[in-house]
Enzyme design. Structure first.
Site, mmCIF file in Angstrom:
data_model
loop_
_atom_site.group_PDB
_atom_site.id
_atom_site.type_symbol
_atom_site.label_atom_id
_atom_site.label_comp_id
_atom_site.label_asym_id
_atom_site.label_seq_id
_atom_site.Cartn_x
_atom_site.Cartn_y
_atom_site.Cartn_z
ATOM 1 N N LYS A 128 -44.725 -50.242 -65.524
ATOM 2 C CA LYS A 128 -43.750 -49.441 -66.264
ATOM 3 C C LYS A 128 -43.852 -49.669 -67.759
ATOM 4 C CE LYS A 128 -40.423 -48.166 -62.848
ATOM 5 N NZ LYS A 128 -39.060 -48.113 -62.389
ATOM 6 N N LYS B 70 -47.908 -44.585 -55.344
ATOM 7 C CA LYS B 70 -46.645 -44.634 -54.589
ATOM 8 C C LYS B 70 -45.758 -43.447 -54.973
ATOM 9 C CE LYS B 70 -43.050 -46.941 -56.186
ATOM 10 N NZ LYS B 70 -41.602 -46.931 -56.045
ATOM 11 N N LYS C 127 -39.626 -41.765 -58.069
ATOM 12 C CA LYS C 127 -38.633 -40.817 -58.569
ATOM 13 C C LYS C 127 -39.053 -40.246 -59.917
ATOM 14 C CE LYS C 127 -34.799 -43.641 -57.294
ATOM 15 N NZ LYS C 127 -34.911 -44.600 -58.396
HETATM 16 N N1 AQP Z 1 -42.817 -44.574 -51.979
HETATM 17 C C1 AQP Z 1 -41.947 -45.337 -51.335
HETATM 18 N N2 AQP Z 1 -42.123 -45.634 -50.032
HETATM 19 C C2 AQP Z 1 -41.245 -46.418 -49.360
HETATM 20 N N3 AQP Z 1 -40.139 -46.939 -49.942
HETATM 21 C C3 AQP Z 1 -39.911 -46.663 -51.239
HETATM 22 N N4 AQP Z 1 -38.942 -47.007 -52.096
HETATM 23 C C4 AQP Z 1 -39.182 -46.457 -53.303
HETATM 24 N N5 AQP Z 1 -40.322 -45.753 -53.268
HETATM 25 C C5 AQP Z 1 -40.802 -45.853 -52.001
HETATM 26 C C6 AQP Z 1 -37.783 -47.838 -51.767
HETATM 27 O O1 AQP Z 1 -36.604 -47.122 -52.117
HETATM 28 C C7 AQP Z 1 -35.619 -48.039 -52.596
HETATM 29 C C8 AQP Z 1 -35.121 -47.594 -53.955
HETATM 30 O O2 AQP Z 1 -36.141 -47.763 -54.904
HETATM 31 P P1 AQP Z 1 -36.050 -47.404 -56.434
HETATM 32 O O3 AQP Z 1 -34.656 -47.118 -56.811
HETATM 33 O O4 AQP Z 1 -36.797 -48.437 -57.215
HETATM 34 O O5 AQP Z 1 -36.844 -46.055 -56.433
HETATM 35 P P2 AQP Z 1 -38.335 -45.656 -56.840
HETATM 36 O O6 AQP Z 1 -38.626 -44.359 -56.193
HETATM 37 O O7 AQP Z 1 -39.232 -46.815 -56.611
HETATM 38 O O8 AQP Z 1 -38.171 -45.421 -58.345
HETATM 39 P P3 AQP Z 1 -39.305 -45.453 -59.438
HETATM 40 O O9 AQP Z 1 -39.809 -44.118 -59.654
HETATM 41 O O10 AQP Z 1 -40.335 -46.505 -59.181
HETATM 42 O O11 AQP Z 1 -38.482 -45.898 -60.612
HETATM 43 P P4 AQP Z 1 -37.645 -44.942 -61.476
HETATM 44 O O12 AQP Z 1 -36.380 -44.642 -60.745
HETATM 45 O O13 AQP Z 1 -37.451 -45.762 -62.706
HETATM 46 O O14 AQP Z 1 -38.454 -43.745 -61.708
HETATM 47 C C9 AQP Z 1 -36.287 -49.414 -52.620
HETATM 48 O O15 AQP Z 1 -35.968 -50.109 -51.440
HETATM 49 C C10 AQP Z 1 -37.745 -49.080 -52.635
HETATM 50 O O16 AQP Z 1 -38.541 -50.108 -52.088
#
Ligand code: AQP
Length: 332
Positions: free
Chosen positions: A116, A197, A200
């Site tokens: 990040k 991965k 969001k």
């Molecule tokens: N791709 C994924 N596969 C399985 N589990 C996932 N999780 C996130 N991505 C996957 C799980 O969801 C929960 C919330 O995670 P988060 O709020 O960190 O969401 P994110 O999608 O991982 O967000 P970003 O994109 O990485 O960060 P932002 O929001 O800053 O854009 C966790 O239990 C995570 O493991």
């Protein structure tokens, strides 16, 4: 007898919640909720770690959207504690104390920080410190298990290390938590790029990356039909190309079918059939969630009340832990 072990988990209220969040986190929380005492937090303090992306009105609305999605995914708000992190100030207080026992090198090694920090112009201290706040979230509730996706494995390891270090320095204070990570579907990959991965933030920028939990059926179908696969026909879990394996894993998790049956079902069918069938399974899984979400958000007071009750239940647990921490360290 009420369950004696506690689960804690959370989602950051930024971006578009996607199928990966559902498979890796929400669906797991809902499926296991009767086995544990459940605490589910909307981690809005974490959302501030990329302050450039914050619009206060949007964050306030996202907080409520994420809480509503917890309930829509099947979490029972009467038995589970659902609350906003910023409404329980002990999260920030404990994070400070844990900062003081966490070596900087441990944080600099975190792969999520490295990834990040490469994408933002100026790196705030909060981004580096994210895992310490996450450790505070978990440790405040004497958590036994943390159900998360595979991407959070390293952060849970760090939480355990920080808790062990604190216990070693100040005496037994924290319960050491264990991650709960599903064996299949723990890392759903982007439909546009199966080496990345599903996330969001990327989903916000690229329409073909992820299926949002509130996307209408025709959008879901379009995104999955455009998923990157390869030019072959292999549909075996052990040998298929990453994009195909991603589709097979999603199908496996959502339908509960056995791998051998799935391989037999799609053998020789071509990827068009695989994509169409996966799209059907995703639409069917999200349909009840979307219906519950619409019902729940028809009256905004419903979510406000769930969050108010949640904070009221979470705060005394958090305060009891902080009392132990203050006593152990000599604060106050
Ligand atoms: N791709 C994924 N596969 C399985 N589990 C996932 N999780 C996130 N991505 C996957 C799980 O969801 C929960 C919330 O995670 P988060 O709020 O960190 O969401 P994110 O999608 O991982 O967000 P970003 O994109 O990485 O960060 P932002 O929001 O800053 O854009 C966790 O239990 C995570 O493991």
């Amino acid at each position: 007898m009420p369950p004696s072990e506690r689960v804690f988990s959370g989602v950051q209220p930024t971006g578009k919640l996607h199928l990966g969040n559902y498979v890796g986190a929400l669906s797991q929380w809902a499926a296991n909720q009767d086995d544990y005492e459940n605490v589910f937090c909307v981690v809005d303090l974490h959302a501030l770690t990329i302050p450039e992306a914050i619009d206060p009105k949007v964050l306030r609305a996202k907080n409520r959207e994420v809480a509503a999605l917890y309930v829509a995914a099947g979490i029972d708000p009467d038995s589970a504690t659902i609350f906003l992190q910023s409404q329980v100030p002990q999260h920030a207080e404990l994070a400070w104390v844990l900062n003081c026992v966490t070596p900087l090198g441990w944080l600099e090694r975190m792969t999520q920080f490295k990834a990040k920090s490469g994408t933002t112009e100026s790196i705030g201290t909060g981004l580096l410190d994210y895992p310490v706040l996450m450790a505070a979230d978990i440790l405040l509730y004497d958590t036994n298990f943390v159900p998360v996706g595979d991407d959070q494995r390293q952060h849970i390891e760090l939480t355990r290390d920080v808790a062990l270090r604190f216990n070693h320095m100040f005496g037994d204070t924290f319960v050491i938590p264990e991650p709960l990570i599903r064996s299949s579907g723990a890392r759903i990959m982007g439909f546009d790029d199966p080496t990345q991965k599903m996330s969001k933030s990327i989903g916000e920028q690229k329409g073909t990356h992820s299926v949002g939990l509130l996307d209408p059926p025709d959008t879901i179908r379009k995104i999955i039909m455009r998923a990157a696969t390869d030019s072959g026909r292999d549909v075996h879990f052990d040998t298929a190309a990453p994009g195909v394996l991603n589709l097979l894993s999603i199908y496996e998790v959502l339908t509960g079918e056995k791998r051998a049956d799935i391989e037999a079902r799609f053998d020789g069918q071509g990827y068009g059939v695989l994509k169409r069938t996966v799209a059907d399974a995703v639409i069917a899984a999200l349909e009840p969630l979307q219906a519950r979400y619409a019902e729940l958000t028809a009256d905004p007071a419903t979510i406000e009340e769930i969050l108010r009750r949640g904070a009221e239940r979470a705060a005394p647990i958090a305060e009891r832990t902080m009392e132990r921490v203050r006593a152990a360290t000599g604060l106050g």
